[in-house]
Design a protein around this motif. Structure first.
Motif, PDB file in Angstrom:
ATOM      1  N   LEU A  72       0.834  -1.199   0.000  1.00  8.70           N
ATOM      2  CA  LEU A  72       0.000   0.000   0.000  1.00  8.70           C
ATOM      3  C   LEU A  72       0.876   1.259   0.000  1.00  8.70           C
ATOM      4  CD1 LEU A  72      -2.831   1.429   0.398  1.00  8.70           C
ATOM      5  CD2 LEU A  72      -2.347   1.329   2.853  1.00  8.70           C
ATOM      6  N   CYS A  73       1.833   1.309   0.919  1.00  5.87           N
ATOM      7  CA  CYS A  73       2.566   2.573   1.124  1.00  5.87           C
ATOM      8  C   CYS A  73       3.895   2.609   0.384  1.00  5.87           C
ATOM      9  CB  CYS A  73       2.802   2.813   2.610  1.00  5.87           C
ATOM     10  SG  CYS A  73       4.078   1.745   3.315  1.00  5.87           S
ATOM     11  N   GLY A  74       4.474   1.444   0.112  1.00  3.14           N
ATOM     12  CA  GLY A  74       5.746   1.390  -0.613  1.00  3.14           C
ATOM     13  C   GLY A  74       6.932   1.916   0.174  1.00  3.14           C
ATOM     14  N   MET A  75       6.733   2.251   1.449  1.00  2.45           N
ATOM     15  CA  MET A  75       7.825   2.877   2.192  1.00  2.45           C
ATOM     16  C   MET A  75       7.932   2.426   3.644  1.00  2.45           C
ATOM     17  SD  MET A  75       6.182   6.695   2.431  1.00  2.45           S
ATOM     18  CE  MET A  75       6.820   7.045   4.063  1.00  2.45           C
ATOM     19  N   GLY A  76       7.465   1.220   3.936  1.00  4.04           N
ATOM     20  CA  GLY A  76       7.739   0.670   5.264  1.00  4.04           C
ATOM     21  C   GLY A  76       6.748   1.001   6.353  1.00  4.04           C
ATOM     22  N   VAL A  77       5.636   1.662   6.015  1.00  7.94           N
ATOM     23  CA  VAL A  77       4.722   2.119   7.053  1.00  7.94           C
ATOM     24  C   VAL A  77       3.568   1.149   7.311  1.00  7.94           C
ATOM     25  CG1 VAL A  77       3.105   3.961   7.707  1.00  7.94           C
ATOM     26  CG2 VAL A  77       5.248   4.532   6.583  1.00  7.94           C
ATOM     27  N   CYS A  78       2.995   0.591   6.230  1.00  6.97           N
ATOM     28  CA  CYS A  78       1.708  -0.094   6.364  1.00  6.97           C
ATOM     29  C   CYS A  78       1.803  -1.575   6.712  1.00  6.97           C
ATOM     30  CB  CYS A  78       0.902   0.057   5.071  1.00  6.97           C
ATOM     31  SG  CYS A  78       1.553  -0.911   3.687  1.00  6.97           S
ATOM     32  N   TYR A  79       2.922  -2.194   6.497  1.00  6.37           N
ATOM     33  CA  TYR A  79       3.124  -3.625   6.781  1.00  6.37           C
ATOM     34  C   TYR A  79       2.227  -4.539   5.946  1.00  6.37           C
ATOM     35  CZ  TYR A  79       6.213  -2.447  10.621  1.00  6.37           C
ATOM     36  OH  TYR A  79       7.263  -1.971  11.363  1.00  6.37           O
ATOM     37  N   GLU A  80       1.659  -4.031   4.851  1.00  2.00           N
ATOM     38  CA  GLU A  80       0.818  -4.877   3.994  1.00  2.00           C
ATOM     39  C   GLU A  80       1.677  -5.749   3.075  1.00  2.00           C
ATOM     40  OE1 GLU A  80      -2.114  -5.543   4.437  1.00  2.00           O
ATOM     41  OE2 GLU A  80      -3.536  -3.883   4.342  1.00  2.00           O
ATOM     42  N   CYS A  81       2.948  -5.462   2.954  1.00  3.06           N
ATOM     43  CA  CYS A  81       3.805  -6.201   2.024  1.00  3.06           C
ATOM     44  C   CYS A  81       4.594  -7.288   2.744  1.00  3.06           C
ATOM     45  CB  CYS A  81       4.773  -5.239   1.337  1.00  3.06           C
ATOM     46  SG  CYS A  81       5.922  -4.477   2.491  1.00  3.06           S
TER      47      CYS A  81
END
Ligand SMILES: Cc1cc2nc3c(=O)[nH]c(=O)nc-3n(C[C@H](O)[C@H](O)[C@H](O)COP(=O)(O)OP(=O)(O)OC[C@H]3O[C@@H](n4cnc5c(N)ncnc54)[C@H](O)[C@@H]3O)c2cc1C
Ligand code: FES
Lengths: 95, 442
Positions: free
Chosen positions: A49-58
């Motif tokens: 979702l965020c591509g930068m380490g914030v959302c933890y969806e990846c």
């Protein structure tokens, strides 16, 4: 292509792919056509979702370490990623 | 890659004068200026490389322009830089200094420092709407971050719908990569929008030009006063609805970029007890927070773009190093940039209709799959956590609490330890008496 044009070989759910060195694991997975990175507590598929380490969806398992953020980790030769598809038994939430 | 569980602690005499947390433009400027004053400076960043959001680049690729100049300056300054280290805890010691815990793939890292400069940047604000959890729905800056991380969007049909000055630069970057940008929809309608959208937040000119020459982008409509209401698809986004409040239309796409401006990362500041005003970390003239020995620079003090982050970072670096006199010349520039930032903020004010997008069955907390209907509007964040587990998952409420702040007008809950999900081994790390010398790089 990365600046050097070098390629590395990594495995996504057991499938070997050749990707440019210096890209993120999330980028490599998206380019390899992976849509679902993790499965939510209610069982729906999720991707970055965020591509930068914030959302933890990846979150994926990288070299046997669960819950790593694919958008923050760089590819490396021999790196192994598994999505939920390869992890029927996994716990949710932070390790 | 073999996983090593290991606790690194810098030996007592390796104690750092200044610890800068976050290696974006603000943190780089702060670390370089402070180290140039002859102090022992450590810069920690959780990314694979320093550079923050705007100077993010693919490993091994060369930086250009201002980024390159600052990377060079940082290296020459003598500051120690450790990448891939997420700061999860910071506490004041009896002697007034600080002990900070960071987590790395290789294990925990404990650092002692006399002064802290917080330069933790900002994240995107996401608002829930039906279908926003589908794979293929990502942020606006997120698309740029993934692109810089090496992802390719060639041939993808993209809709960008959200708010803020990032929409157009991201659209042109995606078009330059070969994506087919179907629509760029900005929810705001103010006359000032165009000024900021096209001018203030500059994007590398070459990229913009490359994009302009692509039919895909030249033909792309940029509409004001238009917002997304729903995304649909089977296991991934396939189409989205956008509306201008009167007519709603459906657009087929492979990717929806939807984010509504930026929110500052203030978790560590709150943990250290720093005062905030309107959600931003309060700082004085010298970028010092309400806590002695804690400085803050860049986006956590207010969203203002790269130039403002650099100016604040330089001032914080000089003042934390005990050279406030040298910072004087930078103050007028910083203050002017702050005024621009305030105008920009007003231009992109979020419209009230965005509060009504999520339905009762729309997920708000993505980590714990908590729906909007399960959360009562008259609660506080604390109650939502207790009763529904919203905000208790892996992201620790970073996504849902800024959404709920906007939807229900809630204040963020007080930060609890740790600020990021932490391996148990990090929290229980027993500091070793002496330690390996500073390890540069992750
Ligand atoms: C996705 C995105 C794209 C953007 N694109 C543009 C643009 O094109 N033009 C523009 O002018 N502005 C852009 N911005 C705004 C941008 O944030 C600023 O211009 C600039 O990057 C701000 O610099 P900064 O140093 O204040 O923060 P950032 O650049 O956000 O840097 C903060 C750094 O802190 C690190 N960090 C945060 N928390 C921790 C922790 N707990 N432990 C360790 N490290 C931590 C992060 O990894 C990051 O590197 C963008 C913002 C985002 C979020
Ligand atoms: S995409 Fe959000 S943490 Fe990786």
């Amino acid at each position: 292509m990365s600046a050097t044009g070098a390629l590395v070989t990594m495995a996504i759910d057991g499938r070997e792919v050749r990707v440019s060195a210096g890209i993120s694991v999330a980028a490599a997975m998206l380019d390899a056509g992976v849509i679902a990175f993790r499965r939510s507590v209610n069982g729906s598929d999720r991707g970055p979702l965020c591509g930068m380490g914030v959302c933890y969806e990846c979150r994926v398992t990288i070299d046997d370490v669960a819950h790593r953020r694919a958008c923050l980790v760089m590819v490396a030769d021999g790196l192994r990623v598994s999505t939920h598809a390869c992890r029927p038994e996994r716990s949710e939430g932070p390790a | 890659m073999e996983r090593r569980e290991q606790v690194l602690r810098f030996a007592q005499d390796d104690r750092f004068d200044i610890l800068v947390i976050g290696g974006g433009p603000a943190g780089i400027a702060a670390a370089a200026r402070a180290a140039e004053c002859g102090l022992n400076v450590l810069l920690l960043d959780e990314g694979a490389d320093v550079g923050g959001q705007i100077w993010r680049r693919r490993t091994g690729s060369l930086a250009r322009g201002a980024a390159r100049a600052w990377f060079t300056r940082l290296e020459a300054s003598g500051a120690t830089v450790i990448r891939g280290a997420s700061v999860v805890d910071a506490a004041r010691r009896a002697d007034g200094g600080f002990t900070v815990t960071a987590e790395r793939a290789a294990g925990a890292l404990l650092v002692d420092a006399g002064v802290i400069v917080l330069a933790t940047g900002a994240r995107e604000r996401f608002l829930p709407f039906p279908g926003w959890t589908l794979p293929g729905v990502i942020g606006v800056g997120a698309a740029q971050a993934l692109l810089k991380g090496g992802a390719s969007f060639r041939g993808k049909r993209v809709v960008i719908a959200g708010s803020g000055p990032l929409l157009l630069p991201v659209a042109s970057a995606l078009a330059a990569d070969g994506a087919s940008v179907r629509l760029v929809a900005e929810q705001a309608r103010s006359r000032d929008v165009g000024r900021f959208a096209l001018g203030l937040w500059r994007h590398p000119a070459t990229l913009v030009q490359a994009a302009r020459y692509r039919a895909g982008f030249v033909g792309t409509p940029y509409t004001l006063g238009t917002w997304v209401t729903a995304a649909r698809g089977n296991g991934r986004v396939e189409e989205v609805d956008v509306t201008n409040g009167r007519t709603t239309r459906t657009i087929a796409c492979d990717l929806l970029s939807a984010a509504f401006g930026l929110v500052p990362n203030t978790e560590l500041a709150r943990l250290l007890g720093c005062d905030r005003t309107d959600g931003m970390v309060w700082v004085n003239h010298d970028q010092q927070t309400s806590q002695a020995g804690v400085y803050c620079a860049g986006e956590p003090t207010g969203i203002g773009g790269v130039e403002l982050s650099l100016a604040e970072g330089e001032i914080a670096g000089l003042c934390s190093a005990g050279h406030p006199g040298d910072a004087r010349a930078l103050l007028p520039r910083r203050d002017r940039l702050r005024r621009d930032a305030a105008t920009m903020d007003r231009a992109f004010t979020l419209r009230p209709e965005l509060r009504t997008l999520a339905h009762a069955d729309t997920i708000v907390c993505r980590c714990e799959d908590v729906t909007l209907g399960a959360i009562k509007a008259d609660w506080r964040m604390r109650q939502a956590k207790l009763y529904t587990r919203a905000g208790m998952g892996a992201c620790q409420g970073r996504i849902c609490s800024s959404a709920l702040e906007f939807l229900h007008g809630w204040e963020a809950d007080t930060t609890r330890l740790p600020v990021e999900p932490t391996l148990y081994s990090t929290l229980t790390a027993e500091p070793a008496t002496s330690a390996p010398s500073a390890n540069h790089g992750a």
